[in-house]
Design a protein around this motif. Structure first.
Motif, PDB file in Angstrom:
ATOM      1  N   LEU A  76       0.915  -1.180   0.042  1.00  6.00           N
ATOM      2  CA  LEU A  76      -0.109  -0.015   0.081  1.00  6.00           C
ATOM      3  C   LEU A  76       0.720   1.161   0.047  1.00  6.00           C
ATOM      4  CD1 LEU A  76      -2.517   1.628   0.225  1.00  6.00           C
ATOM      5  CD2 LEU A  76      -2.546   1.409   2.829  1.00  6.00           C
ATOM      6  N   PHE A  78       0.967   5.032   0.145  1.00  4.36           N
ATOM      7  CA  PHE A  78       0.011   6.187   0.342  1.00  4.36           C
ATOM      8  C   PHE A  78       0.971   7.425  -0.269  1.00  4.36           C
ATOM      9  CE2 PHE A  78      -3.436   8.067   2.233  1.00  4.36           C
ATOM     10  CZ  PHE A  78      -4.202   7.069   2.749  1.00  4.36           C
ATOM     11  N   TRP A 122      13.242   2.191  -3.241  1.00  7.90           N
ATOM     12  CA  TRP A 122      14.647   1.865  -2.618  1.00  7.90           C
ATOM     13  C   TRP A 122      14.617   1.975  -1.144  1.00  7.90           C
ATOM     14  CZ3 TRP A 122      19.310   4.507  -1.393  1.00  7.90           C
ATOM     15  CH2 TRP A 122      20.607   3.526  -1.101  1.00  7.90           C
ATOM     16  N   VAL A 123      14.191   3.191  -0.663  1.00  6.61           N
ATOM     17  CA  VAL A 123      14.129   3.699   0.808  1.00  6.61           C
ATOM     18  C   VAL A 123      12.992   2.820   1.359  1.00  6.61           C
ATOM     19  CG1 VAL A 123      13.852   5.427   2.285  1.00  6.61           C
ATOM     20  CG2 VAL A 123      15.309   6.073   0.107  1.00  6.61           C
ATOM     21  N   ARG A 126      12.511  -0.937   2.894  1.00  6.82           N
ATOM     22  CA  ARG A 126      13.015  -1.637   3.693  1.00  6.82           C
ATOM     23  C   ARG A 126      12.158  -2.041   5.034  1.00  6.82           C
ATOM     24  NH1 ARG A 126      18.537   0.172   3.298  1.00  6.82           N
ATOM     25  NH2 ARG A 126      18.735   0.530   1.005  1.00  6.82           N
ATOM     26  N   ARG A 127      10.849  -1.513   4.915  1.00  8.08           N
ATOM     27  CA  ARG A 127       9.877  -1.587   5.822  1.00  8.08           C
ATOM     28  C   ARG A 127       8.677  -2.059   5.321  1.00  8.08           C
ATOM     29  NH1 ARG A 127      10.901   0.774  10.805  1.00  8.08           N
ATOM     30  NH2 ARG A 127       9.722  -0.668  11.580  1.00  8.08           N
ATOM     31  N   GLY A 129       4.197  -3.215   5.396  1.00 10.45           N
ATOM     32  CA  GLY A 129       2.987  -3.089   5.946  1.00 10.45           C
ATOM     33  C   GLY A 129       2.765  -1.626   6.172  1.00 10.45           C
ATOM     34  N   TYR A 131       4.193   0.490   7.979  1.00 12.20           N
ATOM     35  CA  TYR A 131       5.300   1.100   7.773  1.00 12.20           C
ATOM     36  C   TYR A 131       5.590   1.628   6.611  1.00 12.20           C
ATOM     37  CZ  TYR A 131       6.841   0.750  13.015  1.00 12.20           C
ATOM     38  OH  TYR A 131       6.749   0.823  14.209  1.00 12.20           O
ATOM     39  N   ALA A 133       3.352   2.281   4.214  1.00 12.29           N
ATOM     40  CA  ALA A 133       2.427   3.204   4.009  1.00 12.29           C
ATOM     41  C   ALA A 133       2.914   4.442   4.473  1.00 12.29           C
ATOM     42  CB  ALA A 133       1.080   2.731   4.377  1.00 12.29           C
ATOM     43  N   MET A 134       3.262   4.781   5.741  1.00 13.61           N
ATOM     44  CA  MET A 134       3.684   5.899   6.301  1.00 13.61           C
ATOM     45  C   MET A 134       4.806   6.268   5.659  1.00 13.61           C
ATOM     46  SD  MET A 134       3.065   5.564  10.414  1.00 13.61           S
ATOM     47  CE  MET A 134       4.018   4.310  10.650  1.00 13.61           C
ATOM     48  N   ILE A 135       5.937   5.625   5.212  1.00 14.74           N
ATOM     49  CA  ILE A 135       7.141   6.115   4.396  1.00 14.74           C
ATOM     50  C   ILE A 135       6.834   6.718   3.452  1.00 14.74           C
ATOM     51  CG2 ILE A 135       9.227   5.568   3.822  1.00 14.74           C
ATOM     52  CD1 ILE A 135       9.324   3.352   6.113  1.00 14.74           C
ATOM     53  N   LEU A 137       4.125   8.097   2.307  1.00 17.40           N
ATOM     54  CA  LEU A 137       3.377   9.218   2.634  1.00 17.40           C
ATOM     55  C   LEU A 137       4.124  10.370   2.800  1.00 17.40           C
ATOM     56  CD1 LEU A 137       0.455  10.833   3.093  1.00 17.40           C
ATOM     57  CD2 LEU A 137       0.398   9.900   5.166  1.00 17.40           C
ATOM     58  N   ALA A 138       5.256   9.911   3.919  1.00 22.02           N
ATOM     59  CA  ALA A 138       6.215  11.040   4.211  1.00 22.02           C
ATOM     60  C   ALA A 138       7.015  11.565   2.967  1.00 22.02           C
ATOM     61  CB  ALA A 138       7.008  10.478   5.336  1.00 22.02           C
ATOM     62  N   LEU A 139       7.337  10.636   2.129  1.00 22.73           N
ATOM     63  CA  LEU A 139       8.346  10.886   1.019  1.00 22.73           C
ATOM     64  C   LEU A 139       7.548  11.645  -0.046  1.00 22.73           C
ATOM     65  CD1 LEU A 139       9.909   7.373   0.315  1.00 22.73           C
ATOM     66  CD2 LEU A 139      11.149   9.637   1.387  1.00 22.73           C
TER      67      LEU A 139
ATOM     68  N   LEU B 101      -3.621  -3.061   7.084  1.00 31.48           N
ATOM     69  CA  LEU B 101      -4.003  -2.069   6.197  1.00 31.48           C
ATOM     70  C   LEU B 101      -5.442  -1.607   6.130  1.00 31.48           C
ATOM     71  CD1 LEU B 101      -1.821  -3.100   3.199  1.00 31.48           C
ATOM     72  CD2 LEU B 101      -1.237  -1.457   4.948  1.00 31.48           C
ATOM     73  N   LEU B 104      -5.924   1.080   8.566  1.00 33.63           N
ATOM     74  CA  LEU B 104      -5.321   2.247   8.117  1.00 33.63           C
ATOM     75  C   LEU B 104      -6.464   3.039   7.095  1.00 33.63           C
ATOM     76  CD1 LEU B 104      -1.929   2.692   6.810  1.00 33.63           C
ATOM     77  CD2 LEU B 104      -3.677   3.791   5.670  1.00 33.63           C
ATOM     78  N   ILE B 232       1.149  13.992   9.390  1.00 32.64           N
ATOM     79  CA  ILE B 232       2.113  13.275   8.368  1.00 32.64           C
ATOM     80  C   ILE B 232       3.465  13.561   8.739  1.00 32.64           C
ATOM     81  CG2 ILE B 232       2.817  13.327   5.859  1.00 32.64           C
ATOM     82  CD1 ILE B 232       0.138  14.527   4.875  1.00 32.64           C
ATOM     83  N   PHE B 235       3.839  11.095  11.421  1.00 31.63           N
ATOM     84  CA  PHE B 235       4.093   9.419  10.967  1.00 31.63           C
ATOM     85  C   PHE B 235       5.692   9.577  10.701  1.00 31.63           C
ATOM     86  CE2 PHE B 235      -0.314   8.824   8.869  1.00 31.63           C
ATOM     87  CZ  PHE B 235      -0.889   8.589  10.190  1.00 31.63           C
ATOM     88  N   ALA B 236       6.042  10.515  10.160  1.00 33.39           N
ATOM     89  CA  ALA B 236       7.761  10.421   9.814  1.00 33.39           C
ATOM     90  C   ALA B 236       8.567  10.161  11.236  1.00 33.39           C
ATOM     91  CB  ALA B 236       8.204  11.824   9.068  1.00 33.39           C
ATOM     92  N   VAL B 239       8.100   6.598  12.229  1.00 28.71           N
ATOM     93  CA  VAL B 239       8.981   5.775  11.349  1.00 28.71           C
ATOM     94  C   VAL B 239      10.433   6.085  12.071  1.00 28.71           C
ATOM     95  CG1 VAL B 239      10.089   5.411   9.088  1.00 28.71           C
ATOM     96  CG2 VAL B 239       7.630   6.038   9.379  1.00 28.71           C
ATOM     97  N   PHE B 276      11.620  14.820   7.057  1.00 28.54           N
ATOM     98  CA  PHE B 276      11.625  13.838   5.926  1.00 28.54           C
ATOM     99  C   PHE B 276      12.884  13.253   5.594  1.00 28.54           C
ATOM    100  CE2 PHE B 276       7.696  16.344   5.495  1.00 28.54           C
ATOM    101  CZ  PHE B 276       6.990  15.607   6.079  1.00 28.54           C
ATOM    102  N   MET B 279      14.330  11.035   8.045  1.00 24.20           N
ATOM    103  CA  MET B 279      13.683   9.847   8.020  1.00 24.20           C
ATOM    104  C   MET B 279      14.669   9.024   7.110  1.00 24.20           C
ATOM    105  SD  MET B 279       9.717   8.877   6.848  1.00 24.20           S
ATOM    106  CE  MET B 279      10.176   9.122   5.250  1.00 24.20           C
ATOM    107  N   LEU B 284      18.031   4.350   5.931  1.00 20.70           N
ATOM    108  CA  LEU B 284      19.047   3.704   5.230  1.00 20.70           C
ATOM    109  C   LEU B 284      20.029   3.067   6.332  1.00 20.70           C
ATOM    110  CD1 LEU B 284      19.686   6.351   2.366  1.00 20.70           C
ATOM    111  CD2 LEU B 284      18.449   4.250   2.408  1.00 20.70           C
ATOM    112  N   PRO B 287      16.923   0.532   9.489  1.00 23.13           N
ATOM    113  CA  PRO B 287      15.585   0.440   9.155  1.00 23.13           C
ATOM    114  C   PRO B 287      14.627   0.294  10.289  1.00 23.13           C
ATOM    115  CG  PRO B 287      17.185  -0.971   7.916  1.00 23.13           C
ATOM    116  CD  PRO B 287      17.953  -0.509   8.941  1.00 23.13           C
TER     117      PRO B 287
END
Lengths: 332, 295
Positions: A76, A78, A122-123, A126-127, A129, A131, A133-135, A137-139, B101, B104, B232, B235-236, B239, B276, B279, B284, B287
């Motif tokens: 997923l 986001f 690529w980033v 690494r996680r 489910g 996580y 989705a959250m990553i 979204l943040a990106l 999911l 979410l 948002i 969330f970062a 993470v 971000f 993050m 990297l 993880p």
């Protein structure tokens, strides 16, 4: 010596034998495909406004690209607005400032979407489910803020008055109907490409990862490589969709990179049916039509979309096409 | 000694304080998310909307019912927490057997509905909430003026985080909670009502978000988007910190707030994106997140 012995219990899986299906389309799917193609050919002459149809096709392709990840790899994302919106900006900039012809602008948008997807994928892989989705979204929010500040996006104004240009330097696309055929072609190519990917040996591995990732790993597949490639393909197609949309409307704005756009594509795919072939297209059609008719209702559109989200998740998880398929006992 | 690296000290400390305040909100919100996620395995996308509801509830209590800030500080978490309990009972609890999911997606949809309703009712522009008279004014610290209310937010938020940590780590209730996070079936076998605990935990997480909203009301303008913009980033933060440790998410929250504040001083263009970027670097290098245990 080790190479000669075959351990007992290991089965060599034969390559999938063709079941007489054309390009992986089963018989009911072939019927649906023909219906869709006929609709595409007839719709602009049946009183449907070409610009509306083009918007629908752009979002349909966007949703198909998104479905490639959620429906077949189980990822997923986001933050798909980042690739969609960035594709739009790049195509708009290329067409307006650099005078690139439309077919190249669209390809460029797709290439940039894919490149961005390669880095972010690529980033993010690494996680897993939630996580993941959250990553993503943040990106995508990172991309949003970059677009707010970067000079070439025009900030709050966006890129305006993007010319549609001449296809292959010959066919003028300023008339809506000529542009429509280009958009329809882009959509059909993208749609068939997604289907081809899903039914290729690569697609089989994608589905295996979705069903049971540790098992796919134990069978010797580098699952991260497959996930990354699927992510890049999905992001590239999203970029193509965004690029096409910006040429159609002649404008690329922050709306297309905002997180609410990422939410919208999730909604379209969910409404149509996750992991179905035609679901994302139907879902996009439903949501775009709804937005068109409810435009003057302002923020109620958000409320209704949220309500549809809730209803789909609680009671209607197969989506429209999934439910129809279940009713007719076919996979659509 | 009025400057440091060519930056006037009042500016530096002013941004540090702003960073600490943002950090306080990051800490409180990521704490609530972590507590909910620990037991429910649901990432609560409605959290931002519930934070915003907290701010609006404080505004409504003051302007419609004349209830002042101090009572709002107690009443709002209870009211909004109760709405959270209803939400969990009616909707979220139906999804525990499905893929995480779906939780979410459901909470995202609920957040959209709430935000849309508030935007219809109050428009997109912000409503002002006056700083309570007891906390208005500023202290002269010699090197800068410190608005009393801002100092209060930092101290109060830190106290709330500490209290949450104490409850979870040092009380019997917290021990049950941690046990249920590890193995709900076994805890249920010992005669503890786990479903009720899950419901109350969700309510408590939501109450934390609402409390953050009340604290934020006098600082930011009270508007329907205030939650979604913040969540948002949170969330970062989650993470980066990893959701494994309570103290970890508090430290990460405050720390990232300070880093963001410092970025505003030294390289303002990057202040919106620095978290971000951090993050990405953390993903990297580690993880699982700074304080996370499992990938």
């Amino acid at each position: 010596m080790a190479s000669e012995t075959t351990a007992p219990g290991i089965r060599v899986i034969p390559a999938p034998v063709s079941d007489g299906s054309l390009w992986g389309f089963s018989r009911p799917q072939r019927v649906a495909l023909i219906v869709m193609l006929v609709f595409l050919g007839v719709a602009p002459f049946a009183g449907l406004y070409p610009v509306f149809l083009m918007k629908l096709l752009c979002f349909g392709l966007f949703a198909c690209a998104f479905n490639l990840l959620i429906g077949y790899v189980g990822l997923l994302s986001f933050g798909h607005a980042a690739y969609f919106g960035m594709g739009g900006y790049i195509a708009g900039h290329a067409a307006k400032v650099m005078g690139v012809p439309p077919e190249l602008a669209i390809l460029l948008g797709g290439a940039v979407g894919a490149a961005l997807g390669a880095v972010f994928g690529w980033v993010a892989i690494r996680r897993q489910g939630i996580y993941f989705a959250m990553i993503t979204l943040a990106l995508s929010q990172l991309v949003y803020f970059v677009c707010v500040q970067a000079p070439f996006t025009g900030g709050e104004d966006g890129i305006q008055a993007i010319p549609r240009g001449k296809l292959f330097g010959m066919f003028d696309l300023s008339a809506d109907l000529s542009m429509y055929w280009v958009v329809a072609a882009v959509f059909v190519i993208g749609f068939l490409l997604v289907h081809r990917i899903v039914h290729s040996p690569f697609g089989m591995v994608m589905k295996a990862i979705k069903e049971n990732e540790p098992r796919a790993t134990s069978l010797g597949y580098r699952t991260d490589d497959y996930k990354l490639l699927a992510f890049i393909l999905s992001a590239g197609l999203a970029g193509v969709a965004g690029a096409t949309k910006s040429l159609v409307f002649g404008i690329a704005t922050l709306t297309d990179v905002h997180w609410s756009m990422s939410g919208e594509v999730v909604l379209m795919t969910l409404v149509g049916g996750l992991g179905t072939v035609f679901g994302p297209v139907i879902g996009a059609a439903v949501i775009v039509t709804m937005q068109n008719y409810l435009a003057e209702w302002g923020a109620w559109v958000t409320v209704i979309q949220g309500g549809i989200f809730v209803a789909c998740v609680l009671a209607f998880r197969r989506g429209i096409v999934g439910e129809i398929g279940a009713l007719l006992k076919v996979k659509l | 000694m009025d400057e440091l690296f060519g930056i006037p000290l009042p500016l530096l400390f002013g941004q540090l304080l702003l960073g600490l305040i943002n950090g306080a909100f990051y800490a409180m919100l990521s704490l609530g998310l972590a507590v909910i996620f620990g037991l429910l395995n649901v990432i609560n996308f409605t959290h931002g909307a519930q934070f915003m509801m907290g701010a609006f509830a404080a505004w409504m209590l003051l302007n419609w019912f004349g209830v002042n800030y101090w009572f709002a500080l107690i009443l709002v978490p209870i009211i909004i927490g109760a709405t959270g309990i209803v939400l969990e009972k009616l909707m979220i609890s139906r999804l525990y057997k499905l893929d995480h999911l779906y939780g979410l997606l459901l909470t995202f949809g609920i957040g959209l509905v709430i935000e849309g309703v508030f935007r219809n009712e109050f428009g997109s522009s912000g409503l002002p909430y006056r700083i309570p008279p007891e906390l208005s004014g500023a202290w002269d610290l010699g090197f800068m003026f410190m608005p009393v209310y801002r100092g209060w937010v930092v101290v109060f938020a830190a106290a709330v985080c500490l209290a949450t940590w104490l409850v979870i780590e040092k009380t019997r209730l917290g021990a049950n909670l941690r046990a249920a996070t590890e193995n709900p079936a076994l805890v249920q076998a010992f005669g503890i009502n786990v479903p009720r605990m899950v419901t109350l935990t969700y309510g408590a997480g939501v109450a934390l978000a609402a409390l953050g909203g009340v604290l934020a009301a006098p600082i930011y303008s009270v508007n329907p988007q205030m939650g979604s913009n913040l969540i948002i980033v949170v969330f970062a933060v989650v993470v980066i910190g990893g959701m494994g440790s309570i103290l970890g998410s508090v430290i990460t929250g405050f720390g990232l707030g300070i880093i963001e504040g410092l970025t505003k001083v030294f390289y303002p263009e990057a202040s919106a994106t620095v978290i971000f970027v951090i993050m990405i670097i953390v993903l990297l290098a580690r993880p699982a997140g700074l304080f996370g245990r499992t990938a």
